[in-house]
Scaffold this motif. Structure first.
Motif, PDB file in Angstrom:
ATOM      1  N   UNK B 439       0.840  -1.211   0.000  1.00 31.46           N
ATOM      2  CA  UNK B 439       0.000   0.000   0.000  1.00 31.46           C
ATOM      3  C   UNK B 439       0.873   1.259   0.000  1.00 31.46           C
ATOM      4  N   UNK B 440       1.869   1.315  -0.883  1.00 30.86           N
ATOM      5  CA  UNK B 440       2.734   2.494  -0.949  1.00 30.86           C
ATOM      6  C   UNK B 440       2.860   2.974  -2.374  1.00 30.86           C
ATOM      7  N   UNK B 441       2.973   4.293  -2.505  1.00 31.65           N
ATOM      8  CA  UNK B 441       3.325   4.867  -3.799  1.00 31.65           C
ATOM      9  C   UNK B 441       4.842   4.784  -3.973  1.00 31.65           C
ATOM     10  N   UNK B 442       5.294   4.488  -5.184  1.00 28.86           N
ATOM     11  CA  UNK B 442       6.736   4.442  -5.428  1.00 28.86           C
ATOM     12  C   UNK B 442       7.027   5.147  -6.751  1.00 28.86           C
ATOM     13  N   UNK B 443       8.274   5.622  -6.879  1.00 30.49           N
ATOM     14  CA  UNK B 443       8.684   6.206  -8.152  1.00 30.49           C
ATOM     15  C   UNK B 443       8.995   5.067  -9.122  1.00 30.49           C
ATOM     16  N   UNK B 444       8.721   5.254 -10.406  1.00 30.13           N
ATOM     17  CA  UNK B 444       8.986   4.181 -11.360  1.00 30.13           C
ATOM     18  C   UNK B 444      10.450   3.733 -11.336  1.00 30.13           C
TER      19      UNK B 444
END
Lengths: 581, 458
Positions: B439-444
């Motif tokens: 459940x985390x946003x990450x950079x590509x």
């Protein structure tokens, strides 16, 4: 599409069968009558703590009857309690979090820890009849059965679709009608499956609880568990085998006569839009459906009891208006009564907790160290047993699950095997182990294995069967290596099922440790280091401080492992390894 | 306003209202001082002899309104009256036909229809007789012993109608009753409903239907109320003057549909209703997060390409018709294209902008670039997620961080949907990625590095 006239089936096809079945049903009624009278006589007699056990095989049926009645009463109590508990937890916003947390902790406490308080209370309550001791044991079995039923009912209630609730509200259903037409049918399937697990747990506990020591006094009740234990103690192999065979017979009979008909019957409560192709069948259910006596009796009873209730409820004030659904969600103000109740509860808990802490002071640092060491040993044993179970059940379960024809045969067998209490086999297994030079250490692991591996096997088979065949075809089309197949298809596919099986097995293994690490065999007491052994020994000697702290330790460990490991794996299973559509 | 419609200020007063709502509102309290207003103070009357249709885009609180009027849900403020008595104290006689049918699968068709009568304490014989008669009326004669799962969707909804009508309700509520059915079945059921109503076969005095289908409303209703959103409020309330039976191809009919369509798409100009309670109510239009329409980037590209084919400008209603789309399904896509600056909507016509035209004509990689630029420029939430990710040393941010911010402004459910759409857009534009298991946003970029390091994880 099947269209039947509502009553045609009952009156036309029936002609072939009714006489023989009705006679059978009549005989059953007679037998039940005898059982009630006989047990009543025994229960209301003077209390006899140690009832001598006869190892003659002719006395086995009566012992089996006593044990079945104990299990039966405990189960009925559990069901009633679970329904009430689940209902209150689901509909009372203020109590809900408390009740669910309590359930989580209570289900992690090993059954045997409940023994001294329950038994002492019951004997004090009914000192002049055998009923007191009996009730103590029945309530003990109850504590092994009730929690998962309550959980199941609670979560079913929470999952009822919103529009169905609204329909029952707008058409002004009474609580009674809602219970029978919406809540119970919606929960039926979950309750049936959990009942199977519960009753199996009940037999597991019963085997060890009919005969036990508490402080200086011994208790021994007539029953199958006592019979097997006595046979073991006296080293009478013939009687031991007869006892175990009786046990297996009872489990198989329960499966065929009770569970399979119930599973087949509960299929109609499946919440599905389209009728599924494969259905569980049960010849017994078909027979029952064809009995004219049962059909006309049940219809008449239902209408004669039900109709007046519906009529009187319809006139009550609460059924004439539509109560807004969101009124249920509101916490509402505290009235005087609930303040008093809350205050009394807090005072009671405060008093009890203080006494408990005072009791704990009696435990010396040395004893605590031994307890901690025991906890470590049991932890290793439980997880070792789980690991071994997983290692053999995963490949076998997948092999079975990929072959539907084999699975159709094996799955019901695994279900029966899971229901046979491993505690019944334990003595014979132990005697065998001693002969070849093994000890209780191996025996304890074996008991945990026997008690838990079937749940994992059962679930792995179900998981393997649920992997869609197009995924399997894709895997062979792209020529996946064996390792690739396992890593990318099979393991992720069975993962959610595996986790469910392991959680059930882990709870069972912890509970089993209490019986496994401390046992009496051929006039000797065997014991190995472990938290379970310490609980058993503390019960025997009436050492309540140690019993209390050992129980706290064991439930602490179970709850912690649940939170840290299983809950995370569950979430992973739900998010990443869920097969969609 | 076309001739077929008459503004409904005086007409509603003709008879005594069966249900009268006075200043009803719905809002959810937030832990912070804000609250989320779902429906602002609304007056509404249901009078005998009319079919009243409630139209509105999704999120305008149509279903909430139905539940408040039927007594299922208590308004946060204001009151609903049944023949002048507060509705939670009156013995009301209403029925609801549900979108999902809400039949009990373990009961036969007959038992399903009998159940409401059982709740009213009616004798078994009379129950059976009335139910069989009602099943006959809705055309289900002979199906009484079948279970709902053995029936088709249309027949199931017939059972739903039978169950609703068997209690002889004074007001019949319907919550999108035809939207789970295929077009032909829905058409068929609609005309049968009208027939029952016209012949007075049912003792029902008023029908209240919630729908998002404009044609359905114009076909059935004597009176139409259009709701606007953020928060839900009445945009317009008028009578339909076209005589029954109505012809979908006739001039007045199409004009009225067109008019309603314009009401639905025109920028909202209604003033905010004043709030008397003193609690701070924030209007979502003044808040800093735009409401992201729940559209997929693929859908936006498809719409723009279609518009280019049509010369860059077309009537949105006609577009929906050409695509055989429900208006309600097309509107979010139009809204999204408008939000990103690819499209302008004026007077019900959608016109493509310069960037929109470039976007529509480009190949996929260039499209992603254009989408990325437009998203960062126009959509605050996407810009914030990107910045937060760039600012953090490990280039990951938990989902809760943004949920907390969105919660200030949207309901819990809507916040989740907003984030879901943001993830969709962000992934497409390669602005960021989302790791669903953590459940985390990450950079590509970090995602790629991690993929190299953590092969075992899978």
């Amino acid at each position: 599409m099947k269209i039947q006239e509502p009553f045609a089936r009952t009156f036309v096809t029936v002609r072939k069968w009714p006489f023989f079945i009705d006679v059978g049903v009549g005989l059953c009624a007679l037998a039940v009558f005898f059982a009630v009278v006989h047990t009543g006589e025994y229960w209301l007699g003077r209390p006899v703590p140690v009832v001598p056990i006869s190892l003659k095989s002719s006395s086995l049926p009566l012992y089996a009857l006593y044990s079945v009645i104990r299990i039966g009463i405990a189960y009925v109590l559990s069901l009633g309690f679970a329904l009430a508990y689940g209902y209150i937890a689901a509909y009372n916003k203020r109590l809900e979090p408390w009740m669910i947390a309590a359930l989580d902790i209570l289900q992690s406490i090993p059954v045997l820890s409940f023994l001294p308080p329950l038994l002492l209370a019951m004997i004090a309550l009914i000192p002049t009849h055998q009923l007191g001791i009996e009730l103590g044991v029945i309530l003990l079995i109850f504590t092994g059965q009730v929690w998962n039923l309550a959980f199941s009912f609670y979560s079913s209630l929470k999952a009822i679709p919103r529009e169905m609730m609204e329909a029952s509200r707008i058409y002004r259903y009474s609580g009674w009608q809602r219970f029978w037409q919406l809540e119970m049918p919606y929960s039926a399937i979950g309750l049936v499956w959990n009942s199977i697990v519960s009753v199996a747990n009940g037999w597991f506990a019963l085997m060890a609880c009919e005969m036990f020591q508490l402080k200086e006094s011994s208790y021994q009740l007539p029953g199958l568990g006592s019979y097997i234990q006595t046979a073991t103690y006296e080293g009478n192999m013939g009687a031991l085998v007869a006892g175990i065979l009786t046990m297996v017979l009872i489990v198989v009979a329960t499966d065929q006569l009770l569970w399979r008909p119930l599973i087949a019957w509960s299929e109609k409560f499946k919440f599905e839009q389209v009728e599924s192709a494969d259905r569980v069948t049960s010849p017994v259910l078909e027979l029952l459906k064809r009995s004219t006596l049962i059909n006309s009796l049940s219809t008449r009873i239902v209408t004669s009891i039900g109709e007046p209730i519906y009529r009187s409820l319809a006139k009550s004030d609460s059924c004439r208006v539509v109560k807004p659904i969101d009124d249920d969600q509101k916490r509402g103000g505290f009235d005087v009564l609930s303040w008093i109740v809350a205050f009394a509860a807090v005072a009671l808990v405060g008093w009890g907790a203080t006494r408990g802490i005072l009791l704990l002071r009696a435990v010396s640092g040395h004893e605590l160290l031994i307890l901690l060491a025991g906890a470590g040993a049991t932890f290793l044993r439980v997880n070792g047993a789980l690991l071994i179970s997983a290692l053999w059940t995963i490949p076998v379960g997948v092999a079975i699950g990929f072959n539907p024809r084999v699975a159709a045969v094996i799955q019901p067998v695994a279900q029966v095997l899971a229901s046979i209490p491993a505690t019944a086999f334990f003595p014979i297994l132990l005697i065998g182990l001693m002969k070849i030079g093994g000890g209780l250490g191996i025996g304890a692991m074996a008991l945990m294995l026997l008690g838990t591996q079937w749940y994992i096997l059962f679930n792995v088979i179900a998981g393997a069967m649920s992997i869609p065949s197009d995924l399997k075809e894709a895997a062979s089309l792209y020529r996946f290596t064996r390792w690739q197949r396992w890593r990318t298809l099979i393991l992720p596919g069975i993962f959610p099922y595996l986790v469910t099986g392991m959680v059930t097995a882990s709870g069972g293994a912890w509970n089993a440790s209490v019986f496994a690490e401390y046992t009496k065999l051929q006039n000797r007491t065997l014991e190995i280091t472990g938290l379970g052994a310490q609980i058993s020994a503390a019960t025997d000697s009436g050492n309540f401080p140690v019993l209390l702290i050992a129980t706290i330790l064991i439930s602490l460990m179970v709850v912690t492992v649940n939170r840290l490991l299983w809950r995370r794996l569950y979430r992973l299973a739900e998010t990443r390894y869920k097969l969609l559509g | 306003m076309p001739e077929a419609a008459v503004q409904n200020e005086t007409l509603a007063r003709t008879g005594e209202a069966i249900i009268r709502a006075q200043g009803i509102e719905k809002y959810y309290e937030q832990p912070s001082q804000n609250r989320i207003q779902v429906i602002s103070a609304t007056d509404l009357e249901i009078v005998p002899g009319e079919i009243l249709a409630l139209l509105g885009p999704s999120g305008s609180g149509k279903s909430t309104m139905l539940r408040m009027l039927s007594g299922l849900s208590r308004p946060s403020a204001g009151e609903v009256f049944w023949h002048g008595k507060p509705i939670d104290q009156a013995e009301i006689n209403v029925a609801i036909v549900f979108q999902s049918f809400a039949l009990f699968p373990w009961l036969t068709v007959l038992e399903n229809v009998e159940a409401p009568l059982q709740a009213r304490g009616i004798d078994p014989e009379e129950r059976r007789e009335r139910s069989l008669r009602m099943l006959d009326t809705v055309g289900l004669d002979g199906f009484q012993a079948a279970y709902p799962k053995e029936l088709s969707g249309g027949m199931r909804q017939r059972v739903g109608f039978a169950r609703a009508l068997v209690v002889e309700p004074e007001v019949l509520f319907m919550d999108e009753p035809f939207s789970a059915l295929d077009v032909l079945t829905a058409e068929n059921l609609r005309s049968e409903l009208l027939e029952l109503w016209a012949k007075k076969t049912m003792p029902t005095k008023a029908v209240f239907i919630v729908t998002h289908n404009i044609e359905e409303a114009v076909l059935l209703a004597d009176r139409i109320i259009v709701l606007g959103r953020n928060p839900g409020h009445i945009r317009t309330d008028f009578r339909v003057q076209i005589p029954q039976p109505r012809d979908k191809k006739s001039e007045p009919f199409t004009q009225l549909v067109d008019y309603i369509y314009k009401v639905l798409t025109r920028p909202d100009v209604m003033p905010q209703a004043p709030d008397q309670t003193g609690t701070k109510v924030r209007d979502q239009r003044q808040m800093h997060y735009q409401m992201l329409p729940h559209a997929r980037p693929g859908g936006i590209a498809g719409l723009l390409e279609l518009l280019l084919d049509k010369g860059g400008r077309d009537d949105v209603y006609r577009l929906a018709d050409d695509l055989a789309f429900e208006i309600d399904d097309l509107l979010p896509i139009v809204d999204a294209a408008q939000l990103l600056g690819f499209l302008k909507v004026e007077e019900g016509d959608a016109a493509i902008t310069e960037t929109g035209a470039e976007y529509g004509n480009s190949e996929i990689l260039r499209q992603k670039e254009l989408f990325r630029d437009a998203a960062v420029e126009h959509v605050l939430l996407l810009r914030q997620i990107r910045r937060a990710l760039e600012a953090k040393s490990d280039h990951t941010v938990p989902e809760e961080f943004f949920l907390d911010m969105l919660d200030e402004q949207f309901s819990e459910e809507e916040s989740l949907r907003q984030l879901e759409t943001a993830v969709n857009w962000g992934r497409y534009a390669e602005l960021f990625d989302f790791d669903a298991s953590r459940r985390r946003f990450v950079l590509p970029e970090t995602q790629e590095e991690e993929a190299g390091a953590g092969e075992e994880e899978a």
